[in-house]
Motif scaffolding. Structure first.
Motif, short mmCIF file in Angstrom:
data_model
loop_
_atom_site.label_atom_id
_atom_site.label_comp_id
_atom_site.label_asym_id
_atom_site.label_seq_id
_atom_site.Cartn_x
_atom_site.Cartn_y
_atom_site.Cartn_z
N ASP A 15 0.85 -1.20 0.00
CA ASP A 15 0.00 0.00 0.00
C ASP A 15 0.89 1.24 0.00
O ASP A 15 1.93 1.25 0.65
N ALA A 16 0.46 2.27 -0.71
CA ALA A 16 1.24 3.51 -0.75
C ALA A 16 1.43 4.06 0.66
O ALA A 16 0.52 4.04 1.49
N PHE A 17 2.63 4.58 0.94
CA PHE A 17 2.99 5.09 2.26
C PHE A 17 3.27 6.58 2.11
O PHE A 17 4.30 6.99 1.59
N SER A 30 4.83 19.07 0.52
CA SER A 30 4.67 18.31 -0.73
C SER A 30 4.39 16.85 -0.41
O SER A 30 5.12 16.22 0.36
N LEU A 31 3.33 16.30 -1.01
CA LEU A 31 2.96 14.91 -0.81
C LEU A 31 4.02 14.02 -1.47
O LEU A 31 4.44 14.26 -2.60
N CYS A 32 4.45 12.97 -0.75
CA CYS A 32 5.51 12.11 -1.29
C CYS A 32 5.40 10.69 -0.73
O CYS A 32 4.64 10.42 0.19
N ASN A 33 6.19 9.79 -1.33
CA ASN A 33 6.32 8.40 -0.88
C ASN A 33 7.79 8.07 -0.63
O ASN A 33 8.25 6.95 -0.89
N ASP A 34 8.54 9.03 -0.11
CA ASP A 34 10.00 8.90 -0.02
C ASP A 34 10.47 7.76 0.88
O ASP A 34 11.59 7.29 0.75
N GLU A 94 6.88 6.98 13.02
CA GLU A 94 5.92 8.08 12.92
C GLU A 94 5.43 8.43 14.32
O GLU A 94 4.90 7.56 15.03
N MET A 95 5.60 9.68 14.70
CA MET A 95 5.21 10.11 16.04
C MET A 95 3.83 10.77 15.99
O MET A 95 3.55 11.58 15.09
N LYS A 152 -7.85 1.44 3.88
CA LYS A 152 -8.57 2.12 2.79
C LYS A 152 -7.95 3.49 2.56
O LYS A 152 -8.40 4.50 3.09
N LYS A 153 -6.89 3.52 1.73
CA LYS A 153 -6.10 4.74 1.55
C LYS A 153 -6.35 5.41 0.20
O LYS A 153 -5.73 6.44 -0.10
N VAL A 154 -7.24 4.84 -0.61
CA VAL A 154 -7.45 5.38 -1.95
C VAL A 154 -7.89 6.84 -1.89
O VAL A 154 -7.50 7.67 -2.73
#
Length: 338
Positions: free
Chosen positions: A85-87, A112-116, A163-164, A200-202
């Motif tokens: 799943d995308a993070f 900025s939205l990212c998946n780094d 993730e805090m 459910k992240k769509v």
């Protein structure tokens, strides 16, 4: 005695109670029977797998008080996030608006939205019941994971993140999310948080703004909580910073809380840990250590006094500790001072 072990199917009721107690913002433990059962089943599969490189494994542990048989906490490790799943994260950046003619120079922060962090190992799902927030149990429940990681490095990435939890009130209202909700979403923070927790992240990709957000356009309340942690999370972030974790400008897309990261080779507990061979006998020392066996499916960890024979790479532990760790004389354990 307090031990940590892999979660089992019959721990469901205890895990459900922890999910209820943990409250809003604890995305990794939604109060949902099917999801919690699936999480336990996935953990059991992960612990039993033969692994040569990190994949979609999720290792979930519980802390048990052996005197009562009560599960009093939980702690987890995701081997490699974002593979199934995308993070998502927001990355804090800067843009410069400059006019030489007018002698105006402005620096503006952006999100900025990212998946780094795709592929990174994540330590997560840490919760300890209030009744056992004593005797360094919280530190133990966090730090033992680094012993497990270094003992089984083939299962994990070189980068470890956490993730805090960001700022929200007792009803689960997040100032950061309130601004996003007003302009881009039509759901409250607990609902968005819950949907993410059940996979459910769509809606994130569908509704989240596609272009960088100028931070100075957010409400003052939203700006104030970016990269800030929930008051209950302050001890956890301090512990990780003492381990060598630091902020790199990545924040949660819902509550704006920070994500901290470290390279495995720079984590203090990993660098200070030792691998020793077990001798069972009388322990003369009162120095307390976190100690674990070298197994995966039958992993056990505890904290106890022990005597080190550093030159011979040996450790003397009591029979009680050996029984708790499921080890016998001559077996290898990993330990670190607590």
């Amino acid at each position: 005695m307090i031990i940590v072990r892999p979660i089992q199917k019959n721990d469901y009721e205890a895990l459900h109670q922890i999910a209820v107690e943990s409250g809003h913002g604890f995305t990794s433990l939604p109060v949902n029977e099917e999801l919690l059962q699936n999480k336990i089943a996935r953990a059991e599969t992960s612990f039993s797998k033969t692994v040569c490189q990190p994949g979609d494994e999720g290792y979930l542990f519980v802390m048990e008080d052996t005197e009562t048989g009560q599960v009093v906490g939980t702690s987890g490790i995701e081997a490699a996030v974002g593979l199934e799943d995308a993070f998502y994260h927001y990355h804090l950046g800067k843009v410069v608006h400059n006019s030489r003619e007018l002698n105006i120079y402005n620096t503006v922060e952006t999100l900025s939205l990212c998946n780094d962090y795709t592929g990174a190992t994540e330590i997560c799902t840490l919760f300890l019941s209030e009744s056992h927030r004593k005797n360094n149990n919280g530190r133990f429940l966090s730090r033992f994971r680094f012993l497990f990681i270094t003992e089984h490095q083939e299962r994990f990435s070189e980068t470890v993140i956490a993730e805090m939890r960001g700022v929200s009130d007792d009803e689960g209202r997040s100032p950061f999310w309130a601004w996003l909700e007003e302009h881009f979403f039509s759901m409250d923070f607990p609902t968005a948080d819950y949907l993410t927790g059940i996979g459910k992240k769509v809606f994130i990709a569908e509704l989240m703004p596609k272009y960088p957000i100028y931070v100075n356009l957010l409400s003052k309340d939203a700006q104030a909580v970016i990269n800030q942690v929930h008051p209950h999370t302050v001890p956890a972030v301090r512990l990780l910073e003492a381990e060598g974790f630091s902020r790199r400008g990545y924040v949660d897309i819902f509550d704006g809380g920070p994500t901290v990261e470290a390279d495995i080779k720079n984590i203090k507990t990993i660098n200070k840990s030792k691998r020793c061979q077990v001798i069972i006998g009388d322990v003369q020392s009162t120095d307390n250590y976190i100690i674990c066996n070298s197994d995966v499916a039958n992993f056990r960890a505890t904290q106890a006094p022990l005597s080190l024979r550093a030159t011979a790479e040996q450790v003397v532990i009591s029979q009680e500790v050996a029984d708790a760790l499921l080890v016998k004389e001559g077996d290898w354990v990993r330990l670190v001072s607590n």
